[in-house]
Write a protein that holds these residues in place. Structure first.
Motif, mmCIF file in Angstrom:
data_model
loop_
_atom_site.group_PDB
_atom_site.id
_atom_site.type_symbol
_atom_site.label_atom_id
_atom_site.label_comp_id
_atom_site.label_asym_id
_atom_site.label_seq_id
_atom_site.Cartn_x
_atom_site.Cartn_y
_atom_site.Cartn_z
ATOM 1 N N VAL A 129 7.074 -6.406 -2.147
ATOM 2 C CA VAL A 129 7.472 -6.330 -3.413
ATOM 3 C C VAL A 129 6.097 -5.502 -4.113
ATOM 4 N N PHE A 130 6.129 -4.180 -4.343
ATOM 5 C CA PHE A 130 4.807 -3.890 -5.201
ATOM 6 C C PHE A 130 5.302 -2.897 -6.358
ATOM 7 N N GLY A 131 4.187 -3.085 -7.313
ATOM 8 C CA GLY A 131 4.112 -2.423 -8.601
ATOM 9 C C GLY A 131 5.500 -2.505 -9.301
ATOM 10 N N GLY A 132 5.527 -1.483 -10.134
ATOM 11 C CA GLY A 132 6.748 -1.712 -11.545
ATOM 12 C C GLY A 132 5.904 -1.544 -12.601
ATOM 13 N N SER A 133 6.762 -2.122 -13.868
ATOM 14 C CA SER A 133 6.404 -2.175 -15.029
ATOM 15 C C SER A 133 7.065 -2.969 -15.909
ATOM 16 N N LYS A 134 6.581 -3.520 -16.909
ATOM 17 C CA LYS A 134 7.567 -4.165 -17.984
ATOM 18 C C LYS A 134 6.928 -4.091 -19.353
ATOM 19 N N ASN A 135 7.648 -2.913 -20.178
ATOM 20 C CA ASN A 135 7.167 -2.725 -21.399
ATOM 21 C C ASN A 135 5.856 -2.170 -21.172
ATOM 22 N N LYS A 136 4.718 -2.691 -21.682
ATOM 23 C CA LYS A 136 3.448 -1.994 -21.821
ATOM 24 C C LYS A 136 2.631 -2.676 -20.621
ATOM 25 N N LYS A 137 3.124 -3.464 -20.017
ATOM 26 C CA LYS A 137 2.543 -4.209 -18.884
ATOM 27 C C LYS A 137 2.884 -3.660 -17.357
ATOM 28 N N TRP A 138 1.787 -3.001 -16.643
ATOM 29 C CA TRP A 138 1.810 -2.610 -15.500
ATOM 30 C C TRP A 138 1.551 -3.535 -14.460
ATOM 31 N N PHE A 139 2.022 -3.030 -13.191
ATOM 32 C CA PHE A 139 1.642 -4.027 -12.056
ATOM 33 C C PHE A 139 1.224 -2.876 -10.910
ATOM 34 N N ASN A 140 0.074 -3.623 -10.058
ATOM 35 C CA ASN A 140 -0.067 -3.402 -8.736
ATOM 36 C C ASN A 140 -0.412 -4.495 -7.712
ATOM 37 N N ASP A 141 0.411 -5.433 -8.023
ATOM 38 C CA ASP A 141 0.440 -6.583 -7.246
ATOM 39 C C ASP A 141 1.537 -6.495 -6.210
ATOM 40 N N VAL A 142 1.336 -7.222 -4.887
ATOM 41 C CA VAL A 142 2.121 -7.043 -3.835
ATOM 42 C C VAL A 142 2.741 -8.767 -3.704
ATOM 43 N N HIS A 143 3.945 -8.927 -3.827
ATOM 44 C CA HIS A 143 4.524 -10.174 -3.692
ATOM 45 C C HIS A 143 5.477 -10.087 -2.164
ATOM 46 N N ILE A 144 5.639 -11.220 -1.497
ATOM 47 C CA ILE A 144 6.248 -11.130 -0.412
ATOM 48 C C ILE A 144 7.220 -12.283 -0.372
ATOM 49 N N LEU A 145 8.503 -11.913 0.273
ATOM 50 C CA LEU A 145 9.380 -12.908 0.366
ATOM 51 C C LEU A 145 9.573 -13.061 1.966
ATOM 52 N N ASP A 146 9.301 -14.159 2.366
ATOM 53 C CA ASP A 146 9.727 -14.690 3.628
ATOM 54 C C ASP A 146 11.014 -15.021 3.876
ATOM 55 N N THR A 147 12.033 -14.109 4.458
ATOM 56 C CA THR A 147 13.355 -14.294 4.260
ATOM 57 C C THR A 147 14.038 -15.499 5.560
ATOM 58 N N GLN A 148 12.932 -15.865 6.132
ATOM 59 C CA GLN A 148 13.056 -17.195 7.132
ATOM 60 C C GLN A 148 13.102 -18.580 6.283
ATOM 61 N N SER A 149 12.016 -18.376 5.492
ATOM 62 C CA SER A 149 11.678 -19.824 4.832
ATOM 63 C C SER A 149 12.010 -19.630 3.158
ATOM 64 N N TRP A 150 12.467 -18.378 2.965
ATOM 65 C CA TRP A 150 12.950 -18.153 1.793
ATOM 66 C C TRP A 150 11.832 -18.851 0.574
ATOM 67 N N ARG A 151 10.592 -18.493 0.778
ATOM 68 C CA ARG A 151 9.477 -18.744 0.199
ATOM 69 C C ARG A 151 8.578 -17.384 -0.409
ATOM 70 N N TRP A 152 8.240 -17.348 -1.507
ATOM 71 C CA TRP A 152 7.442 -16.317 -2.201
ATOM 72 C C TRP A 152 6.065 -16.669 -1.955
ATOM 73 N N THR A 153 5.120 -15.436 -1.696
ATOM 74 C CA THR A 153 3.748 -15.560 -1.773
ATOM 75 C C THR A 153 3.233 -14.359 -2.444
ATOM 76 N N MET A 154 2.069 -14.227 -3.212
ATOM 77 C CA MET A 154 1.327 -13.198 -3.912
ATOM 78 C C MET A 154 0.153 -12.965 -3.088
ATOM 79 N N VAL A 155 0.064 -11.624 -2.545
ATOM 80 C CA VAL A 155 -1.245 -11.501 -2.013
ATOM 81 C C VAL A 155 -2.384 -10.868 -2.766
ATOM 82 N N GLU A 156 -3.502 -11.762 -2.109
ATOM 83 C CA GLU A 156 -4.762 -11.347 -2.847
ATOM 84 C C GLU A 156 -5.487 -10.153 -1.963
#
Length: 547
Positions: free
Chosen positions: A299-326
């Motif tokens: 999952v990359f980018g998007g926006s929320k009101n005046k907040k913008w995103f350039n983060d990358v979040h990863i969902l492992d569909t085997q373990s169903w665990r989210w991580t955020m990429v540095e």
């Protein structure tokens, strides 16, 4: 404040009050004073092994309203109930901690010290509320000009102001939406809102109380996602797709942001109950792409009101665990871009990015690539005639070699041109097409149907949501328009995917049910006040035969 703690501020003038501490109960309930209209929640100190803090409000009827989650990456959140007539008595804030050294005990009850201002003048929140009501009342008098004022602005959401129930088609697995809008809009804010990523004309002067769904971690009466636009629907296997994000009525970001669609019977399951770790913050205009090799959703980018995103979040569909990429390397915050997976890398093209006032937000014509193995962003050298800056366009990967880019929007122009990126040569070229092409549009839906054909449906042309459907053949570079009753509802900002679904009309010697490929359409808005929550299905075989 060297040790971990979670604090809340009740009202604009209230002092911080500690709810959770390093050693203590993992669940806390606090009665919110009736005069409080804002709640701010934040953490302080090292998180350690703690995963997240869930927060929700329950009214007197015990109907929860999810505020969100505190995580090591998102340490503050707020809730402002300005859209309601009153803040009802008996509201409770419930906070629960996940991870770390948990204490299994009953929820601790916290007494809230209500702040009494020394100045008897009306609190700031009340003055703001009064101002908002006056603006909305004045807007109703000149409401006829509000849509014309919105036209031509960057990223005006395909919604409007009519109160209208979502159409419900008779069919298995389709979900009825509640009424979404009241009458009236704040036209004075349309132009300013247009310069925010994903900005939308403000709606709903009618003060009907919002009844949100129960949180995914509880037994929910909601059988499917609420009506929305700007979400992503990402297939992860032959029978499953994951819905993430979106925005619905009154510019409210969906409180049920994550669902699992089972295509066997087109049923929904709240997916957040399955996932571990901090989930991405609510957003629209993001992208979500599944890598079949690693079984992960990016999952990359998007926006929320005046907040913008350039983060990358990863969902492992085997373990169903989210991580955020540095991630290393630079990529700007982007919304309404396209994102394609090719040989394990993400190809992000175009999109809206923020610029300081007085300049409006601008569109990008850049191509960025994210390498998950190295966790790095880089810009490749590309040649040829690349697309002009745009957002809300579509991108289809064909024959594991080419990306076809169609349409999009860059204020005040909508496009219906076609470009092709040769991934072997890293060269763009203009595609000269034949046949009746789709009219200029953005926020349309697209899906690959076969090795040589992809589909374009709906979208927004700056004035109206569209309902037409076209198929493009890359062998002949020709367009074919289809007339389909199933896809006759105007919508934009919707999701289209192709999935393996049971074909109950096909029979074989081994089984009474054979699998077939089906086009699934979910969500979107019609620019007339409706957000959709239904699932429409069309056989891919029928689509190809019609083309």
């Amino acid at each position: 404040m060297d040790e971990f703690g979670v604090y809340a501020i009740f009202g604009v003038n209230g002092p911080p009050q500690r709810l959770l501490r390093a050693e203590g109960s993992c669940r806390v309930s606090a009665a919110v004073p009736p005069s409080v209209r804002q709640v701010v929640l934040f953490s302080s100190g090292p998180w350690g092994e703690r995963i997240c803090v869930n927060a929700e409000l329950n009214d007197a009827d015990q109907i929860p309203i999810t505020i969100g989650k505190l995580t090591p990456y998102n340490k503050c959140l707020s809730w402002e109930q300005w859209e309601e007539e009153t803040w009802t008595d008996g509201v409770t804030l419930n906070v629960s901690l996940e991870g770390g050294n948990l204490t299994n005990s009953q929820p601790e009850l916290i007494a809230v010290n209500e702040y009494t201002p020394k100045n008897p003048t009306a609190p700031l929140a009340d003055r703001e509320l009064s101002g908002k009501r006056k603006r909305e009342q004045s807007t109703e008098e000149d409401g006829g000009d509000r849509m014309s004022e919105a036209r031509g602005e960057e990223n005006i959401c395909p919604n409007g102001v009519k109160e209208k129930a979502t159409p419900v088609r008779k069919g298995k697995g389709q979900v009825k939406s509640q009424k979404l809008f009241g009458n009236g809009a704040d036209a004075s804010k349309v132009k300013a809102a247009a310069n925010e990523a994903g900005a939308t004309p403000l709606q709903n002067a009618a003060r009907t109380k919002s009844r949100q769904a129960k949180t995914p971690t509880q037994t929910s009466s909601l059988v499917g996602p609420s009506g929305r636009w700007g979400q992503t629907l990402c297939p992860i296997d032959a029978q499953t797709a994951i819905l993430i994000g979106g925005q619905g009525a009154r510019m409210q970001f969906c409180k049920d942001p994550m669902w699992k669609l089972c295509t066997e019977d087109l049923s929904w399951v709240a997916a957040e109950t399955l996932a571990e770790g901090p989930t991405p913050e609510a957003r629209i205009g993001h992208s979500a792409v599944f890598d079949p090799d690693s079984k992960r959703i990016f999952v990359f980018g998007g926006s929320k009101n005046k907040k913008w995103f350039n983060d990358v979040h990863i969902l492992d569909t085997q373990s169903w665990r989210w991580t955020m990429v540095e991630a290393q390397g630079k990529v700007p915050p982007l919304a309404y871009h396209s994102c394609s997976m090719f040989r394990g890398e993400l190809f992000v093209l175009g999109g809206v990015f923020p610029r300081p006032n007085p300049e409006p937000d601008g569109c990008s014509d850049s191509l960025y690539i994210f390498d998950p193995h190295l966790s790095i962003w880089y810009q490749p050298i590309v040649t040829g005639d690349k697309p002009s800056p745009r957002s809300g366009h579509s991108a289809c990967v064909m024959q594991e070699r080419y990306i076809y880019v169609f349409g999009g929007w860059d204020t005040p122009v909508c496009y219906n041109d076609m470009y092709m990126l040769d991934l072997g040569l890293m060269e763009f070229s203009v595609v000269k097409t034949s046949g009746k092409a789709p009219s200029p549009r953005s926020w349309h839906g697209s899906a690959v149907l076969s090795e040589t054909k992809f589909l374009i449906h709906g979208g927004y042309n700056g004035n109206n949501a569209l309902s037409d459907t076209f198929i493009f053949d890359i062998d002949t570079n020709s367009w074919t328009e289809l007339k389909l009753a199933q896809l006759s509802t105007p919508r934009a900002g919707h999701s289209i995917v192709t999935m393996e679904t049971p074909d109950h009309h096909g029979y074989s010697e081994d089984s009474s049910v054979s699998a077939g490929r089906t086009l699934l359409v979910f969500g979107g808005g019609d620019n007339e006040g409706t957000f959709f929550s239904d699932v429409t299905s069309v056989s891919v075989e029928d689509l190809l035969a019609a083309a």
